[in-house]
Design a protein around this motif. Structure first.
Motif, PDB file in Angstrom:
ATOM      1  N   CYS B  76       0.824  -1.191   0.000  1.00  0.00           N
ATOM      2  CA  CYS B  76       0.000   0.000   0.000  1.00  0.00           C
ATOM      3  C   CYS B  76       0.864   1.249   0.000  1.00  0.00           C
ATOM      4  O   CYS B  76       1.808   1.358   0.775  1.00  0.00           O
ATOM      5  CB  CYS B  76      -0.897  -0.009   1.243  1.00  0.00           C
ATOM      6  SG  CYS B  76      -1.867   1.476   1.373  1.00  0.00           S
ATOM      7  N   ARG B  77       0.536   2.191  -0.879  1.00  0.00           N
ATOM      8  CA  ARG B  77       1.274   3.457  -0.898  1.00  0.00           C
ATOM      9  C   ARG B  77       0.288   4.614  -0.802  1.00  0.00           C
ATOM     10  O   ARG B  77      -0.452   4.906  -1.739  1.00  0.00           O
ATOM     11  CB  ARG B  77       2.095   3.561  -2.177  1.00  0.00           C
ATOM     12  CG  ARG B  77       2.907   4.837  -2.229  1.00  0.00           C
ATOM     13  CD  ARG B  77       3.844   4.833  -3.424  1.00  0.00           C
ATOM     14  NE  ARG B  77       4.702   6.013  -3.391  1.00  0.00           N
ATOM     15  CZ  ARG B  77       4.515   7.099  -4.127  1.00  0.00           C
ATOM     16  NH1 ARG B  77       3.515   7.161  -4.965  1.00  0.00           N
ATOM     17  NH2 ARG B  77       5.335   8.130  -4.033  1.00  0.00           N
ATOM     18  N   TYR B  78       0.328   5.278   0.362  1.00  0.00           N
ATOM     19  CA  TYR B  78      -0.494   6.472   0.580  1.00  0.00           C
ATOM     20  C   TYR B  78       0.413   7.658   0.343  1.00  0.00           C
ATOM     21  O   TYR B  78       1.512   7.718   0.898  1.00  0.00           O
ATOM     22  CB  TYR B  78      -1.008   6.470   2.018  1.00  0.00           C
ATOM     23  CG  TYR B  78      -1.540   7.799   2.539  1.00  0.00           C
ATOM     24  CD1 TYR B  78      -0.661   8.786   2.998  1.00  0.00           C
ATOM     25  CD2 TYR B  78      -2.901   8.046   2.626  1.00  0.00           C
ATOM     26  CE1 TYR B  78      -1.135   9.982   3.501  1.00  0.00           C
ATOM     27  CE2 TYR B  78      -3.383   9.243   3.149  1.00  0.00           C
ATOM     28  CZ  TYR B  78      -2.491  10.205   3.581  1.00  0.00           C
ATOM     29  OH  TYR B  78      -2.961  11.393   4.101  1.00  0.00           O
ATOM     30  N   ASN B  79      -0.041   8.587  -0.505  1.00  0.00           N
ATOM     31  CA  ASN B  79       0.851   9.687  -0.838  1.00  0.00           C
ATOM     32  C   ASN B  79       0.036  10.945  -1.135  1.00  0.00           C
ATOM     33  O   ASN B  79      -1.012  10.867  -1.780  1.00  0.00           O
ATOM     34  CB  ASN B  79       1.728   9.195  -1.993  1.00  0.00           C
ATOM     35  CG  ASN B  79       2.131  10.274  -2.932  1.00  0.00           C
ATOM     36  OD1 ASN B  79       1.620  10.352  -4.045  1.00  0.00           O
ATOM     37  ND2 ASN B  79       3.068  11.103  -2.503  1.00  0.00           N
ATOM     38  N   PRO B  93       8.320  10.671   0.101  1.00  0.00           N
ATOM     39  CA  PRO B  93       7.487  10.065   1.156  1.00  0.00           C
ATOM     40  C   PRO B  93       7.929  10.528   2.532  1.00  0.00           C
ATOM     41  O   PRO B  93       9.092  10.404   2.893  1.00  0.00           O
ATOM     42  CB  PRO B  93       7.735   8.559   1.004  1.00  0.00           C
ATOM     43  CG  PRO B  93       8.423   8.372  -0.283  1.00  0.00           C
ATOM     44  CD  PRO B  93       9.057   9.662  -0.667  1.00  0.00           C
ATOM     45  N   GLU B  97       3.449   9.715   5.934  1.00  0.00           N
ATOM     46  CA  GLU B  97       2.880   8.944   4.828  1.00  0.00           C
ATOM     47  C   GLU B  97       3.267   7.477   4.925  1.00  0.00           C
ATOM     48  O   GLU B  97       2.470   6.586   4.628  1.00  0.00           O
ATOM     49  CB  GLU B  97       3.356   9.499   3.481  1.00  0.00           C
ATOM     50  CG  GLU B  97       2.666  10.790   3.091  1.00  0.00           C
ATOM     51  CD  GLU B  97       3.360  11.480   1.938  1.00  0.00           C
ATOM     52  OE1 GLU B  97       4.603  11.637   2.002  1.00  0.00           O
ATOM     53  OE2 GLU B  97       2.684  11.838   0.974  1.00  0.00           O
ATOM     54  N   THR B  98       4.500   7.231   5.367  1.00  0.00           N
ATOM     55  CA  THR B  98       4.939   5.839   5.526  1.00  0.00           C
ATOM     56  C   THR B  98       4.103   5.155   6.594  1.00  0.00           C
ATOM     57  O   THR B  98       3.670   4.009   6.438  1.00  0.00           O
ATOM     58  CB  THR B  98       6.428   5.781   5.916  1.00  0.00           C
ATOM     59  OG1 THR B  98       7.172   6.546   4.984  1.00  0.00           O
ATOM     60  CG2 THR B  98       6.935   4.354   5.935  1.00  0.00           C
ATOM     61  N   SER B 101       0.579   4.606   5.256  1.00  0.00           N
ATOM     62  CA  SER B 101       0.570   3.491   4.298  1.00  0.00           C
ATOM     63  C   SER B 101       0.486   2.173   5.049  1.00  0.00           C
ATOM     64  O   SER B 101      -0.259   1.258   4.694  1.00  0.00           O
ATOM     65  CB  SER B 101       1.844   3.488   3.451  1.00  0.00           C
ATOM     66  OG  SER B 101       1.960   4.685   2.723  1.00  0.00           O
ATOM     67  N   LYS B 102       1.262   2.056   6.126  1.00  0.00           N
ATOM     68  CA  LYS B 102       1.285   0.814   6.884  1.00  0.00           C
ATOM     69  C   LYS B 102      -0.045   0.559   7.596  1.00  0.00           C
ATOM     70  O   LYS B 102      -0.555  -0.563   7.580  1.00  0.00           O
ATOM     71  CB  LYS B 102       2.431   0.847   7.907  1.00  0.00           C
ATOM     72  CG  LYS B 102       2.561  -0.474   8.636  1.00  0.00           C
ATOM     73  CD  LYS B 102       3.338  -0.351   9.942  1.00  0.00           C
ATOM     74  CE  LYS B 102       3.315  -1.674  10.702  1.00  0.00           C
ATOM     75  NZ  LYS B 102       1.959  -2.114  11.066  1.00  0.00           N
ATOM     76  N   LYS B 105      -2.710  -0.533   5.109  1.00  0.00           N
ATOM     77  CA  LYS B 105      -2.498  -1.931   4.718  1.00  0.00           C
ATOM     78  C   LYS B 105      -3.044  -2.858   5.800  1.00  0.00           C
ATOM     79  O   LYS B 105      -3.785  -3.803   5.512  1.00  0.00           O
ATOM     80  CB  LYS B 105      -1.004  -2.165   4.490  1.00  0.00           C
ATOM     81  CG  LYS B 105      -0.596  -3.614   4.312  1.00  0.00           C
ATOM     82  CD  LYS B 105       0.927  -3.723   4.317  1.00  0.00           C
ATOM     83  CE  LYS B 105       1.415  -4.978   5.013  1.00  0.00           C
ATOM     84  NZ  LYS B 105       1.646  -6.083   4.091  1.00  0.00           N
ATOM     85  N   TYR B 125      -2.726   1.913  -4.442  1.00  0.00           N
ATOM     86  CA  TYR B 125      -2.194   3.267  -4.417  1.00  0.00           C
ATOM     87  C   TYR B 125      -3.297   4.216  -3.973  1.00  0.00           C
ATOM     88  O   TYR B 125      -4.406   4.183  -4.516  1.00  0.00           O
ATOM     89  CB  TYR B 125      -1.730   3.701  -5.811  1.00  0.00           C
ATOM     90  CG  TYR B 125      -0.693   2.789  -6.406  1.00  0.00           C
ATOM     91  CD1 TYR B 125      -1.064   1.732  -7.237  1.00  0.00           C
ATOM     92  CD2 TYR B 125       0.661   2.971  -6.140  1.00  0.00           C
ATOM     93  CE1 TYR B 125      -0.113   0.885  -7.778  1.00  0.00           C
ATOM     94  CE2 TYR B 125       1.618   2.122  -6.679  1.00  0.00           C
ATOM     95  CZ  TYR B 125       1.226   1.088  -7.499  1.00  0.00           C
ATOM     96  OH  TYR B 125       2.166   0.241  -8.034  1.00  0.00           O
ATOM     97  N   ARG B 136      -6.807   9.511   6.041  1.00  0.00           N
ATOM     98  CA  ARG B 136      -6.541   8.068   6.090  1.00  0.00           C
ATOM     99  C   ARG B 136      -7.837   7.288   6.072  1.00  0.00           C
ATOM    100  O   ARG B 136      -7.935   6.239   5.439  1.00  0.00           O
ATOM    101  CB  ARG B 136      -5.629   7.683   7.250  1.00  0.00           C
ATOM    102  CG  ARG B 136      -6.272   7.577   8.603  1.00  0.00           C
ATOM    103  CD  ARG B 136      -5.255   7.409   9.712  1.00  0.00           C
ATOM    104  NE  ARG B 136      -4.441   8.607   9.865  1.00  0.00           N
ATOM    105  CZ  ARG B 136      -3.322   8.663  10.590  1.00  0.00           C
ATOM    106  NH1 ARG B 136      -2.888   7.592  11.212  1.00  0.00           N
ATOM    107  NH2 ARG B 136      -2.647   9.776  10.686  1.00  0.00           N
TER     108      ARG B 136
END
Lengths: 236, 246
Positions: B76-79, B93, B97-98, B101-102, B105, B125, B136
């Motif tokens: 998963c990449r949240y950006n 990133p 954001e990291t 993303s986690k 996921k 994405y 989020r």
């Protein structure tokens, strides 16, 4: 666990369902794209729920092709290796075609040049022989009609819709074949090969196939396809 | 962090900065199949939030050593886009954001039947085009639909909503300014059929009773969003049928 007492069906035939929707309760069999949690059966994908006897299943509206032994697929040769080819079959898994599944006799690395049999980029019509856990799917072309594809137009449809395109006992695809006069081979992996005598016949087949793909989830599609084809043939 | 400030977030009529009541979610609209290339995609608007979610997969995973032998890997990449906030957000990133993303996921994994696709990857994405608090949660709401549209087998949709404390009151679906200067923000994600919670975070301070009230309110908001998700999915596949009847 006594499953016999309560048996209830929550859906009507061809009802649109989403993941988590309750389909039935009791001693039913959870079929394709469904799952059981305790006494109840739920949908696992977006699609049309249906049942045959005690079998409840969902015809998915989308989803990548999952290789099944016995399926006929159209693939593209990706890589030529020492005694096998790697084939892209439009799936999360890359399929393998061994030389032994192509040649009538045993493979001789000195005499047989792999790329002269199938080269990178070639299209093949093949059959899946096996797909075991943690192994890649294995193909064969040692059946009549299989092998390299050399002519025609290739289109891609959602693999989940190939059963609708073929129709019950091939009814839908025969309508399109007869009307367009084109030879149509439907791969279970969503690739469709069209071979017609003229470009118009191929294009008629292609528009018909696209229409089936777009309206696969609706009722009365067979009648509408017949009308659609009549209109197209009249205007030519 | 408590700040003593003169900005009132809730006025005498119990209305918030954007005119909402304390238990109202922002107007939410979702459009499916927004982009052609991905297997599934969704565009979600929630107040001033504009979010895009795209799913590819299951597909082959490179590098192979990351693959899981018994199930699909969810990546998963949240950006956030550089223009999504008033102050330019650097495209690189960030730690935030990291982390997001986690957690996204982890919020979606329990819903996916990943055991059906060993050694593959499902790429998700989430891009924030315009950010105004609660991204989020909005990202999870959009991602659930993108996953369902892609035909990935799931136990249930996942729905998310935040609630928190602002000006001493427990409110639902905090916007940007409420999130920034409020007392607490609690994003929650859960699977609506079983109410199993898959994401629970808290920023700020709440008493035990306040927390329980906040959690309950967030889940009520989630159920309202679940109805919007269901409508979006069903109307995507029912439009063709209506057009035929007309």
């Amino acid at each position: 666990m006594d499953r016999g007492l309560k048996l209830s069906l929550m859906i009507e035939k061809r009802q649109l369902v989403i993941p988590g929707d309750l389909l039935a309760e009791g001693a039913f069999n959870p079929g394709n794209n469904t799952y059981r949690d305790g006494e109840k059966i739920y949908a696992a994908k977006v699609g049309l729920a249906n049942y045959v006897g005690k079998n409840i299943y969902v015809v998915a509206l989308n989803g990548r092709y999952m290789p099944r032994p016995g399926d006929f697929v159209i693939g593209t040769i990706m890589e030529v290796r020492l005694s096998n080819w790697n084939v892209d079959i439009n799936s999360p898994y890359i399929a393998v075609l061994f030389a032994s599944e192509v040649l009538e006799r045993s493979y001789n690395p000195r005499k047989d040049e792999m790329s002269r049999i199938f080269d990178r980029g070639d299209l093949v019509l093949a059959k899946i022989i096996s797909h075991e856990v943690n192994r890649d799917p294995i193909l064969t072309v040692r059946e009549p009609g299989l092998g390299r594809v050399s002519s025609g137009q290739l289109i891609r449809i959602t693999p989940a819709k190939t059963p609708r395109l073929i129709g019950r006992k091939g009814s839908m695809i025969s309508i399109i074949k007869k009307a367009s006069g084109a030879n149509i081979t439907v791969g279970q992996n969503g690739l469709v090969l069209i071979n017609g005598k003229t470009l118009e016949s191929e294009n008629l087949a292609i528009s018909a196939i696209r229409k089936v793909e777009e309206e696969s989830h609706t009722q009365g599609l067979t009648d509408r396809m017949n009308d659609f084809i009549k209109k197209r043939l009249r205007s030519e | 962090m408590q700040k003593k400030n003169s900005i009132k977030l809730i006025d005498e009529n119990d209305l918030r900065t954007d005119g909402r009541k304390i238990n109202e979610i922002r107007p939410t609209r979702i459009e499916l199949g927004f982009i052609d290339n991905p297997d599934g995609s969704a565009f979600l608007e929630q107040g001033k939030n504009k979010i895009l979610a795209a799913v590819y997969g299951p597909r082959e995973l490179h590098p192979k050593h990351l693959a899981l032998s018994d199930r699909a890997l969810l990546r998963c990449r949240y950006n956030m886009a550089p223009f999504s906030t008033k102050e330019r957000k650097s495209p690189a990133p960030s730690r935030r954001e990291t982390e997001i993303s986690k957690v996204i996921k982890s919020a979606l994994e329990p819903a996916i039947f990943s055991e059906k696709f060993p050694r593959t990857v499902i790429d998700l994405y989430i891009v924030i085009l315009s950010s105004d608090g609660g991204t989020r949660c909005a990202g999870i709401n959009a991602a659930s639909l993108a996953l369902a549209e892609a035909g990935i087998p799931m136990r249930d949709l996942v729905v998310a909503c935040a609630a928190g404390k602002v000006d001493g009151q427990i409110i639902l679906d905090l916007n940007g300014i409420e999130d920034n200067i409020g007392d607490a923000d609690v994003p929650v994600a859960f699977m609506p059929r079983t109410n199993e919670i898959t994401l629970l975070q808290m920023d700020g301070m709440l008493s035990r009773e306040e927390f329980e009230k906040t959690l309950k309110l967030a889940m009520e908001g989630g159920n309202q969003i679940y109805n919007i998700q269901k409508d979006a999915l069903k109307s995507r596949y029912q439009t063709s049928e209506k057009e035929e009847e007309e």
